[in-house]
Write a protein that holds these residues in place. Structure first.
Motif, PDB file in Angstrom:
ATOM      1  N   LYS A 196      89.174  31.558 -35.525  1.00  0.00           N
ATOM      2  CA  LYS A 196      88.251  32.675 -35.342  1.00  0.00           C
ATOM      3  C   LYS A 196      87.032  32.516 -36.243  1.00  0.00           C
ATOM      4  O   LYS A 196      87.089  31.849 -37.281  1.00  0.00           O
ATOM      5  CB  LYS A 196      88.951  34.005 -35.685  1.00  0.00           C
ATOM      6  CG  LYS A 196      90.014  34.429 -34.696  1.00  0.00           C
ATOM      7  CD  LYS A 196      90.585  35.789 -35.084  1.00  0.00           C
ATOM      8  CE  LYS A 196      91.602  36.298 -34.062  1.00  0.00           C
ATOM      9  NZ  LYS A 196      92.144  37.633 -34.453  1.00  0.00           N
ATOM     10  N   SER A 197      85.932  33.140 -35.852  1.00  0.00           N
ATOM     11  CA  SER A 197      84.738  33.159 -36.696  1.00  0.00           C
ATOM     12  C   SER A 197      84.929  34.229 -37.773  1.00  0.00           C
ATOM     13  O   SER A 197      85.834  35.062 -37.695  1.00  0.00           O
ATOM     14  CB  SER A 197      83.495  33.454 -35.859  1.00  0.00           C
ATOM     15  OG  SER A 197      83.619  34.717 -35.225  1.00  0.00           O
ATOM     16  N   ILE A 198      84.081  34.217 -38.767  1.00  0.00           N
ATOM     17  CA  ILE A 198      84.163  35.174 -39.863  1.00  0.00           C
ATOM     18  C   ILE A 198      82.929  36.079 -39.855  1.00  0.00           C
ATOM     19  O   ILE A 198      81.911  35.738 -39.247  1.00  0.00           O
ATOM     20  CB  ILE A 198      84.282  34.456 -41.221  1.00  0.00           C
ATOM     21  CG1 ILE A 198      83.123  33.481 -41.414  1.00  0.00           C
ATOM     22  CG2 ILE A 198      85.626  33.745 -41.335  1.00  0.00           C
ATOM     23  CD1 ILE A 198      83.070  32.839 -42.785  1.00  0.00           C
ATOM     24  N   PRO A 199      82.988  37.239 -40.516  1.00  0.00           N
ATOM     25  CA  PRO A 199      81.841  38.146 -40.522  1.00  0.00           C
ATOM     26  C   PRO A 199      80.613  37.535 -41.201  1.00  0.00           C
ATOM     27  O   PRO A 199      80.731  36.722 -42.126  1.00  0.00           O
ATOM     28  CB  PRO A 199      82.353  39.356 -41.312  1.00  0.00           C
ATOM     29  CG  PRO A 199      83.834  39.305 -41.173  1.00  0.00           C
ATOM     30  CD  PRO A 199      84.177  37.845 -41.147  1.00  0.00           C
ATOM     31  N   ASP A 200      79.458  37.925 -40.739  1.00  0.00           N
ATOM     32  CA  ASP A 200      78.207  37.515 -41.361  1.00  0.00           C
ATOM     33  C   ASP A 200      78.178  38.035 -42.804  1.00  0.00           C
ATOM     34  O   ASP A 200      78.598  39.157 -43.074  1.00  0.00           O
ATOM     35  CB  ASP A 200      77.034  38.097 -40.556  1.00  0.00           C
ATOM     36  CG  ASP A 200      75.697  37.581 -41.046  1.00  0.00           C
ATOM     37  OD1 ASP A 200      75.573  36.354 -41.206  1.00  0.00           O
ATOM     38  OD2 ASP A 200      74.780  38.400 -41.256  1.00  0.00           O
ATOM     39  N   GLY A 201      77.707  37.206 -43.718  1.00  0.00           N
ATOM     40  CA  GLY A 201      77.609  37.642 -45.109  1.00  0.00           C
ATOM     41  C   GLY A 201      78.719  37.133 -46.007  1.00  0.00           C
ATOM     42  O   GLY A 201      78.700  37.409 -47.208  1.00  0.00           O
ATOM     43  N   TRP A 202      79.676  36.396 -45.454  1.00  0.00           N
ATOM     44  CA  TRP A 202      80.747  35.837 -46.277  1.00  0.00           C
ATOM     45  C   TRP A 202      80.364  34.489 -46.870  1.00  0.00           C
ATOM     46  O   TRP A 202      80.682  34.214 -48.020  1.00  0.00           O
ATOM     47  CB  TRP A 202      82.028  35.681 -45.455  1.00  0.00           C
ATOM     48  CG  TRP A 202      82.802  36.940 -45.255  1.00  0.00           C
ATOM     49  CD1 TRP A 202      82.365  38.214 -45.484  1.00  0.00           C
ATOM     50  CD2 TRP A 202      84.145  37.049 -44.781  1.00  0.00           C
ATOM     51  NE1 TRP A 202      83.349  39.116 -45.172  1.00  0.00           N
ATOM     52  CE2 TRP A 202      84.457  38.431 -44.739  1.00  0.00           C
ATOM     53  CE3 TRP A 202      85.102  36.128 -44.381  1.00  0.00           C
ATOM     54  CZ2 TRP A 202      85.711  38.892 -44.315  1.00  0.00           C
ATOM     55  CZ3 TRP A 202      86.351  36.583 -43.961  1.00  0.00           C
ATOM     56  CH2 TRP A 202      86.646  37.962 -43.936  1.00  0.00           C
ATOM     57  N   VAL A 203      79.726  33.638 -46.060  1.00  0.00           N
ATOM     58  CA  VAL A 203      79.420  32.279 -46.508  1.00  0.00           C
ATOM     59  C   VAL A 203      77.989  31.896 -46.152  1.00  0.00           C
ATOM     60  O   VAL A 203      77.352  32.514 -45.297  1.00  0.00           O
ATOM     61  CB  VAL A 203      80.389  31.234 -45.903  1.00  0.00           C
ATOM     62  CG1 VAL A 203      81.834  31.541 -46.245  1.00  0.00           C
ATOM     63  CG2 VAL A 203      80.205  31.131 -44.393  1.00  0.00           C
ATOM     64  N   GLN A 204      77.517  30.865 -46.824  1.00  0.00           N
ATOM     65  CA  GLN A 204      76.264  30.238 -46.447  1.00  0.00           C
ATOM     66  C   GLN A 204      76.525  28.750 -46.222  1.00  0.00           C
ATOM     67  O   GLN A 204      77.464  28.187 -46.796  1.00  0.00           O
ATOM     68  CB  GLN A 204      75.189  30.442 -47.518  1.00  0.00           C
ATOM     69  CG  GLN A 204      75.500  29.817 -48.866  1.00  0.00           C
ATOM     70  CD  GLN A 204      74.452  30.136 -49.930  1.00  0.00           C
ATOM     71  OE1 GLN A 204      73.679  31.076 -49.805  1.00  0.00           O
ATOM     72  NE2 GLN A 204      74.429  29.339 -50.997  1.00  0.00           N
ATOM     73  N   ASP A 205      75.712  28.114 -45.362  1.00  0.00           N
ATOM     74  CA  ASP A 205      75.913  26.693 -45.115  1.00  0.00           C
ATOM     75  C   ASP A 205      75.277  25.863 -46.229  1.00  0.00           C
ATOM     76  O   ASP A 205      74.725  26.402 -47.198  1.00  0.00           O
ATOM     77  CB  ASP A 205      75.385  26.306 -43.730  1.00  0.00           C
ATOM     78  CG  ASP A 205      73.865  26.467 -43.605  1.00  0.00           C
ATOM     79  OD1 ASP A 205      73.167  26.513 -44.636  1.00  0.00           O
ATOM     80  OD2 ASP A 205      73.380  26.529 -42.456  1.00  0.00           O
TER      81      ASP A 205
END
Length: 361
Positions: A196-205
């Motif tokens: 599954k994808s994760i919510p926006d704001g958890w990680v940066q590339d």
């Protein structure tokens, strides 16, 4: 995503057998097992038996000492520094909290910083040890560098959880147990297993751009501090994480910041460490050092009742007291069993085969 449910008894027996195979004493194997199973019971699945193979791999790399000589290396009447001798954090942290409790029993409060340890499971387990003695418990640890400070594009801090636990009267303890990152790494692992994808704001590339890919850390990205970005208060999460790192490691002589040893065995620790192992910080304060414990607990009950009766923006939602969901999970799972995702069961059975143990059924 499929789950297989096991009784607490079965999971305890399996986990104990794994720690015994690592060479732990009965006492240490029982304690380490209790920390992991308590995590699964409380619904914190990322830090329970799913972590077992990780501990085994670290032991195989000789980064975990199954028979540590855990000792106090510096102390005053109310403070101490503990050397965990590279032992399981699941064993080292309870030792340190017991020292803090004993000091609190005599002097009102006790504070212990720990070096030369490893991953200690859920912070709540250790803080609850103090609650059982009518004390306020504090527990925190630094962790593998996965988090970029506000404005940074470099992993310098861990998810660095902190926990504060308060004894109530007729209600369960109030337990504020949280990562100081936008999300614990374990939540990314759960999302990865479920594809599954994760919510926006958890990680940066790796270029510092927001991402919803649960595998981003494997691609050079980083977790974000609590608050996600500067506009939403990430400097506060960064500050909390820094506090944990300083109390746990700079204070004790453990590794801090980017020098903290990684939990995954396939990554080697820094060739130029600034300390020993990773660090924890444990504290205990007697409630009756401030007011009679029964008065405090009566008032905390009243606090809980008032917050539970708060008006909400959605009639279907109620204000949740910190620690309440975990308590409910624990009551339910003690009766109905502990659900383990099938990919974790597969991993545990592969571990059983490798160690010559009976597989989970």
């Amino acid at each position: 995503m499929n789950f297989i449910t096991f009784t607490e008894t079965r999971l305890r027996a399996f986990t104990f057998s794994v720690f015994k195979k690592m060479g732990c004493s009965d006492e240490h194997a029982n304690l380490a097992t209790d920390v992991l199973i308590r995590s699964d019971l409380r619904g914190i699945d990322s830090h329970g038996v799913a972590r077992l193979s990780g501990y085994v791999r670290l032991w195989e790399k000789k980064r975990i000492n199954a028979n540590p000589n855990i000792k106090i290396v510096h102390e005053t009447p109310t403070t101490a520094t503990v050397d965990g001798d590279a032992g399981l954090g699941l064993v080292v942290a309870p030792f340190a909290m017991q020292v803090a409790i004993q000091k609190a029993e005599k002097y009102g409060s006790g504070w212990v910083s720990v070096k030369n340890s490893n991953h200690f499971g859920i912070a709540g387990y250790h803080a609850l040890m103090a609650v059982e003695k009518d004390m306020i418990g504090i527990s925190m640890t630094n962790a593998s560098p996965l988090v970029a400070p506000t404005y940074a594009n470099e992993r310098l801090l861990g998810t660095n959880p902190m926990c504060y636990a308060f004894p109530a009267g007729k209600y369960p303890p109030v337990i504020v147990d949280m990562a100081t990152a936008a999300a614990a790494n374990g939540k990314l692992e759960i999302a990865q297993r479920a594809n599954k994808s994760i919510p926006d704001g958890w990680v940066q590339d790796k270029d510092g751009k927001n991402s919803t890919d649960a595998n981003e850390l494997k691609n050079g990205g980083s977790l974000l501090p609590l608050g996600s970005d500067a506009a939403h208060g990430s400097h506060k999460g960064y500050g909390l994480s820094a506090t944990v790192d300083i109390l746990s490691a700079v204070l004790s002589g453990a590794n801090y910041g980017p020098w903290v040893p990684p939990f995954v065995a396939f990554l080697e620790p820094s060739a130029n460490p600034v300390g020993e192992g990773l660090g924890h910080f444990l504290g205990a304060m007697r409630v009756d050092g401030f007011r009679p414990a029964t008065e405090f607990k009566d008032h905390l009950d009243h606090w809980i009742e008032r917050f539970k009766s708060a008006k909400t923006i959605d009639a279907d939602k109620k204000v949740i007291i910190p620690g309440e969901p975990e308590h409910e999970f624990e009551q339910e799972r003690k009766i109905s069993g502990i659900p383990i995702i099938d990919v974790v069961v597969k991993d545990l059975n592969e571990l059983a085969i490798k160690l010559g143990l009976e597989e989970l059924k």
